[in-house]
Design an enzyme around this catalytic site. Sequence first.
Site, PDB file in Angstrom:
ATOM      1  N   SER A 129       0.809  -1.223   0.000  1.00  0.00           N
ATOM      2  CA  SER A 129       0.000   0.000   0.000  1.00  0.00           C
ATOM      3  C   SER A 129       0.843   1.274   0.000  1.00  0.00           C
ATOM      4  CB  SER A 129      -0.928   0.005   1.208  1.00  0.00           C
ATOM      5  OG  SER A 129      -0.184  -0.167   2.399  1.00  0.00           O
ATOM      6  N   ALA A 131       4.547   1.212  -0.835  1.00  0.00           N
ATOM      7  CA  ALA A 131       5.766   1.112  -1.646  1.00  0.00           C
ATOM      8  C   ALA A 131       5.761  -0.206  -2.401  1.00  0.00           C
ATOM      9  CB  ALA A 131       7.003   1.206  -0.749  1.00  0.00           C
ATOM     10  N   GLN A 132       6.703  -0.329  -3.348  1.00  0.00           N
ATOM     11  CA  GLN A 132       6.902  -1.609  -4.016  1.00  0.00           C
ATOM     12  C   GLN A 132       8.389  -1.889  -4.131  1.00  0.00           C
ATOM     13  OE1 GLN A 132       4.558  -0.459  -7.490  1.00  0.00           O
ATOM     14  NE2 GLN A 132       6.331  -0.804  -8.814  1.00  0.00           N
ATOM     15  N   VAL A 133       8.712  -3.177  -4.326  1.00  0.00           N
ATOM     16  CA  VAL A 133      10.109  -3.624  -4.315  1.00  0.00           C
ATOM     17  C   VAL A 133      10.479  -4.201  -5.672  1.00  0.00           C
ATOM     18  CG1 VAL A 133      11.790  -5.151  -3.211  1.00  0.00           C
ATOM     19  CG2 VAL A 133       9.944  -4.129  -1.847  1.00  0.00           C
ATOM     20  N   ASP A 280       6.155  -7.042  12.928  1.00  0.00           N
ATOM     21  CA  ASP A 280       5.302  -7.579  11.863  1.00  0.00           C
ATOM     22  C   ASP A 280       5.918  -8.850  11.275  1.00  0.00           C
ATOM     23  OD1 ASP A 280       3.156  -7.697  10.126  1.00  0.00           O
ATOM     24  OD2 ASP A 280       4.021  -6.310   8.666  1.00  0.00           O
TER      25      ASP A 280
END
Length: 422
Positions: A129, A131-133, A280
Amino acid sequence: MQLHTRIWRSAYVGWTAGAIWALYKLPEFARRAIGRPEPDDRTRTHDRAARLGLRCALSLRGVLIKTCQAVATRSDMFPPPFVERMKQCHDAVPPKAFEEVRLAVERELGRPLDEVFAEFSTEPVAAASLAQVHRARLLDGTPVAVKVQYPDIEDIVATDLANLRRLCRIYEHFDPQPMELLPLLTELTTHLGYELDFVREADSADRVRELFADDAFVVVPAIYREFSTSRLLTMEFVDGIKPDDKARLEAAGIDPGEVVQNLMHIYVRMILAASFFQADPHPGNLFIRPNEIVLMDFGLAKELPEGFGLGLFELMFSMMTLNEAAMVRAFRELGFATRTGDSDTFVRIARRMMSRSKTGTFEGEFTEEMTDELFEAIREDPVVTVPSDFVLVGRVFGLLSGIAHTLGHRANVLAAMGATTG
């Protein structure tokens, strides 16, 4: 973010809030008009309301995804239909177009992509939601993972938090209830601030790596600071087997029992010894390799208050020995408080938790069923303050217990404490 997008997000959130309000209040007004009592069971209403909220979050994404995930962890505040529905709100979203990602990376680094990376995959290995990798390779050939914050995410966060804060204030002003929503929103705001600060995430990763410098089996990916900013994180690329994939672990010659033991050692040491932990630990943030456990994603790493570890140990030991005076003292040391100051409330809560074990006593494992029972008891008793740190720690041990059971073992906290101190 463009003005029309901001207006659309605000309008959709407002409409959803109004629809949820109507689900509860219109039948209530009708019952009062004809003199009917309140129903004992509102499961259907809760479920319909939760579905409306979930639909809004899945449509708008961003902070609303995180809000649903926060609701899913607060079974002390929200009824079971809400918690179960919100658990469906997976933190996986359609990725941004590569051109947007490329521009974001180049803006953060201040130079063209090919001056830093020999290769940069156009398809992400993960999208969430905020960021992206992407997988990439530095000019010297080092394989790396590049975590890129979405270009417009700060505006989306500000807009969504303002909308949610406005709705919470309206709700609490016109319809005062025992459940206070603004503190939960404040907590969410704090956690989002953590997750949006990649420098803090890099510092947390380095801190955990240093904590386990003497444990060769604990791996924390290296951070490449020269190619990282507050919105861009370049780290060592790692992979492995997910901790709940028993078949692959056994095929690789890895003992599932040893995996459980090592996971418990790691989290007991972080929570009870160092008072700093990765909050988490879901299977997507852990990899298992032969003789190694890889910890990833320290966006939600937290410092625990002084004395928290001792209070948690006292709570566990008092539940195991059925020492009610110690139970009350431990709950208070952890930050729990009741509306009336009645200490019997804490004893009832502890008894409810222990009722979910086979023997009726605490045997060293915080299962998800035990924490669910704890929060169910809290909703029924006049508990005013439930420390968010305890919620996060309880969720961590519940997740570890779930992984352990999947692997055919138990996640015994007290046994791990003995192994850690020994």
